[in-house]
Write a protein that holds these residues in place. Structure first.
Motif, PDB file in Angstrom:
ATOM      1  N   PRO A  37      28.727 -64.479  17.758  1.00 52.49           N
ATOM      2  CA  PRO A  37      28.499 -65.424  16.659  1.00 52.49           C
ATOM      3  C   PRO A  37      29.424 -66.637  16.769  1.00 52.49           C
ATOM      4  CG  PRO A  37      28.788 -63.190  15.825  1.00 52.49           C
ATOM      5  CD  PRO A  37      29.182 -63.161  17.266  1.00 52.49           C
ATOM      6  N   VAL A  38      28.918 -67.821  16.393  1.00 46.53           N
ATOM      7  CA  VAL A  38      29.752 -69.027  16.412  1.00 46.53           C
ATOM      8  C   VAL A  38      30.593 -69.128  15.135  1.00 46.53           C
ATOM      9  CG1 VAL A  38      28.112 -70.274  17.879  1.00 46.53           C
ATOM     10  CG2 VAL A  38      27.978 -70.549  15.381  1.00 46.53           C
ATOM     11  N   TYR A  39      30.217 -68.312  14.119  1.00 44.49           N
ATOM     12  CA  TYR A  39      30.903 -68.342  12.827  1.00 44.49           C
ATOM     13  C   TYR A  39      30.553 -67.023  12.137  1.00 44.49           C
ATOM     14  CZ  TYR A  39      32.711 -70.236   8.422  1.00 44.49           C
ATOM     15  OH  TYR A  39      33.466 -70.449   7.295  1.00 44.49           O
ATOM     16  N   ASN A  40      31.329 -66.637  11.137  1.00 49.72           N
ATOM     17  CA  ASN A  40      30.963 -65.448  10.360  1.00 49.72           C
ATOM     18  C   ASN A  40      29.585 -65.609   9.719  1.00 49.72           C
ATOM     19  OD1 ASN A  40      33.053 -63.644  10.723  1.00 49.72           O
ATOM     20  ND2 ASN A  40      34.236 -64.341   8.953  1.00 49.72           N
ATOM     21  N   ALA A  41      28.966 -64.490   9.352  1.00 51.08           N
ATOM     22  CA  ALA A  41      27.715 -64.550   8.582  1.00 51.08           C
ATOM     23  C   ALA A  41      28.030 -65.132   7.203  1.00 51.08           C
ATOM     24  CB  ALA A  41      27.141 -63.152   8.431  1.00 51.08           C
ATOM     25  N   ILE A  42      27.234 -66.123   6.786  1.00 51.79           N
ATOM     26  CA  ILE A  42      27.394 -66.682   5.430  1.00 51.79           C
ATOM     27  C   ILE A  42      26.438 -65.919   4.516  1.00 51.79           C
ATOM     28  CG2 ILE A  42      27.258 -68.747   3.992  1.00 51.79           C
ATOM     29  CD1 ILE A  42      27.843 -70.437   6.429  1.00 51.79           C
ATOM     30  N   VAL A  43      27.009 -65.221   3.533  1.00 49.58           N
ATOM     31  CA  VAL A  43      26.259 -64.259   2.711  1.00 49.58           C
ATOM     32  C   VAL A  43      25.436 -64.972   1.629  1.00 49.58           C
ATOM     33  CG1 VAL A  43      26.548 -62.226   1.200  1.00 49.58           C
ATOM     34  CG2 VAL A  43      28.010 -62.514   3.216  1.00 49.58           C
ATOM     35  N   TRP A  44      24.352 -64.336   1.224  1.00 50.02           N
ATOM     36  CA  TRP A  44      23.434 -64.923   0.227  1.00 50.02           C
ATOM     37  C   TRP A  44      24.145 -65.339  -1.051  1.00 50.02           C
ATOM     38  CZ3 TRP A  44      22.756 -61.973  -4.316  1.00 50.02           C
ATOM     39  CH2 TRP A  44      23.157 -60.636  -4.245  1.00 50.02           C
TER      40      TRP A  44
END
Length: 499
Positions: free
Chosen positions: A95-102
């Motif tokens: 991943p290029v960045y953490n998962a951005i959560v809903w």
């Protein structure tokens, strides 16, 4: 001859792997939590690598505990927390960045800028969605705008985007070594990038948001073979994909227009099957895809999304230390007879349906010296029921079909106090099925249908059974008085956050 269908259920707080028999009964389950990351107020992230690791662990553990031979599993379905956004390298899977959560609200500025031309409903005619921080499109834009060199790499086809379903399917079918880069119509309809009529990415919206089409997954039906698994499930078809709320609708066998379910999880999500035509909402609901089985016509839904319900109980546990474990909230709430005149509106991520206010923040109102922690626990539970009532009222208005009973599922449906209060405040019966984990079941159904383990959707209705029903006991006058107090409390959350 296959005996089972299985599902990977990747939720907001945990991941599990569930194995079901032909009758829809749970054979085995393994579940693990993952870390919730809060880098700044309003920001919520997950580590995609941790999520994938948990996925591998629960698969291994459930197979070991059940002693099920993977060869006896007909197919695997995937269901997932929706809108949570990941961008990763095609070549490495990193991943290029953490998962951005809903639940994350960092894209409020992007949404406000987009609304300057055409208002909050600018894309609603095409996508069924208002401009809100909830959806994936603005989150992708944020990553491309803020993480160095990502836009150029995305344009070259070096980066892939996916919601969690896409991330899990890509990894489970081989990852960098030929993993399937797909999503289904239900998940695609939550990005704000998919056209409800064409069931494909909308070029005009992609251009406005400056998102390269090359990074997007292929939009597929919710039930078809996408690829074969590698690892512990090697060779098994991965053949079902549904966003968690649509999977619960499917697991609850709400296959006819006018059938609805409400899932009580981290948030609360009510879906009403509206048939094969999208119904535009005038009351703050979302028009969304329910599911699409193979080459059959797609089925649409109206959805009322509530951001914070079960998460409020976790907050009482983790942030305030009022309870030791989430299940203790019921006993604490039962120490009092009513809410003591207080209301708790948990607008921690703004307000979702039917308001769509990014500027709202949580409030506890009506406090006096009389109020104790029992009242706070009770008000926290009642908040879930009041928010559900607002969504149901909006649904009745939009669809013109008054709901006669509500099918419920998810973790909070074992809270008897909440379920009785829910029936009281709605004035309709609330029904819990024998398998309350309908999200994973729905994904297993979709996968099993694709490979012929189940022949057609009507066969699945026979598997549905009623476990318990709560009937309203509150008189109408008291119900309306409480509801009026709630509506007044909600107005106190408005205009708090200044972006």
């Amino acid at each position: 001859m296959a005996k089972y269908a299985a599902a990977i259920d990747q939720g907001t707080t945990s991941t599990r792997f569930m194995i079901f028999d032909h009758g829809g009964k749970v054979v085995e389950v393994d579940q693990r939590e993952h870390e919730q990351i809060y880098p700044k107020p309003g920001w919520v992230e997950h580590d995609p690598m941790e999520i994938w690791k948990r996925t591998e662990e629960v698969i291994k553990e459930a197979l070991a505990k059940s002693k099920v031979d993977p060869k006896d599993i007909s197919a695997i379905g995937v269901t997932n927390q929706r809108e949570t956004t990941i961008v990763w390298e095609k070549a490495t899977g990193k991943p290029v960045y953490n998962a951005i959560v809903w639940q994350d609200t960092r894209t409020a500025g992007i949404c406000n800028d987009l609304a300057k031309d055409g208002g909050q409903d600018r894309f609603r005619p095409k996508t069924g969605l208002p401009l809100a921080t909830y959806f994936s499109g603005p989150k992708i834009k944020w990553i491309l705008d803020n993480v160095e060199n990502t836009r150029a790499r995305a344009e070259k086809g070096e980066l892939l985007f996916g919601n969690i379903d896409t991330w899990v399917i890509w990894n489970v079918t081989g990852g960098p070594k030929g993993g399937a880069h797909v999503t289904d119509v239900s998940n695609a309809s939550r990005t704000m990038l998919m056209n409800l009529e064409t069931l494909d990415w909308d070029d005009e919206i992609l251009k406005i948001l400056n998102i390269p089409r090359a990074m997007l997954p292929k939009v597929r039906p919710s039930s078809e073979v996408y690829g074969k698994a590698v690892g512990d499930l090697a060779g098994i078809p991965v053949a079902g994909d549904l966003g968690d709320q649509q999977a619960a609708l499917f697991g609850q066998t709400c296959f006819s227009p006018g059938e609805a379910k409400n899932t009580y999880g981290t948030g609360c999500f009510m879906l009403l099957n509206t048939g094969t035509k999208p119904v535009p909402s005038k009351s703050g609901l979302l028009t969304t895809l329910g599911y699409k089985i193979g080459d059959q016509p797609a089925v649409y839904c109206l959805e009322g999304s509530i951001a914070i319900t079960g998460a409020l109980v976790q907050w009482l546990r983790d942030n305030l230390g009022l309870i030791q474990k989430s299940a203790d909230v019921e006993a604490l709430a039962k120490t009092v007879d009513d809410n003591g005149g207080i209301y708790f509106v948990p607008a921690f991520s703004g307000l979702f349906a039917p308001y769509w206010r990014n500027d709202a923040r949580g409030v506890l109102v009506g406090m006096t010296r009389y109020v104790n922690k029992g009242h706070i626990a009770r008000a926290a539970l009642e908040a879930t029921a009041f928010q559900t009532r607002e969504v149901l009222d909006a649904m009745n208005k939009d669809s013109g079909v008054p709901l006669k009973a509500l099918k419920v599922d998810g973790g909070m449906v074992y809270n008897e106090l909440l379920m009785q209060f829910q029936a009281d405040i709605l004035g309709v019966p609330v029904i819990r099925p024998t398998v309350a984990e309908t999200t994973a079941l729905g994904a297993a159904y979709a996968a099993g249908l694709a490979v012929g383990f189940w022949k057609e959707v009507e066969d699945l209705r026979a598997n549905w059974g009623k476990d318990k029903e709560w009937n309203p006991k509150m008189d109408a006058e008291h119900r309306e008085k409480l509801h009026k107090g709630w509506l007044k409390a909600v107005t106190r959350t408005f205009d708090w956050a200044e972006h």
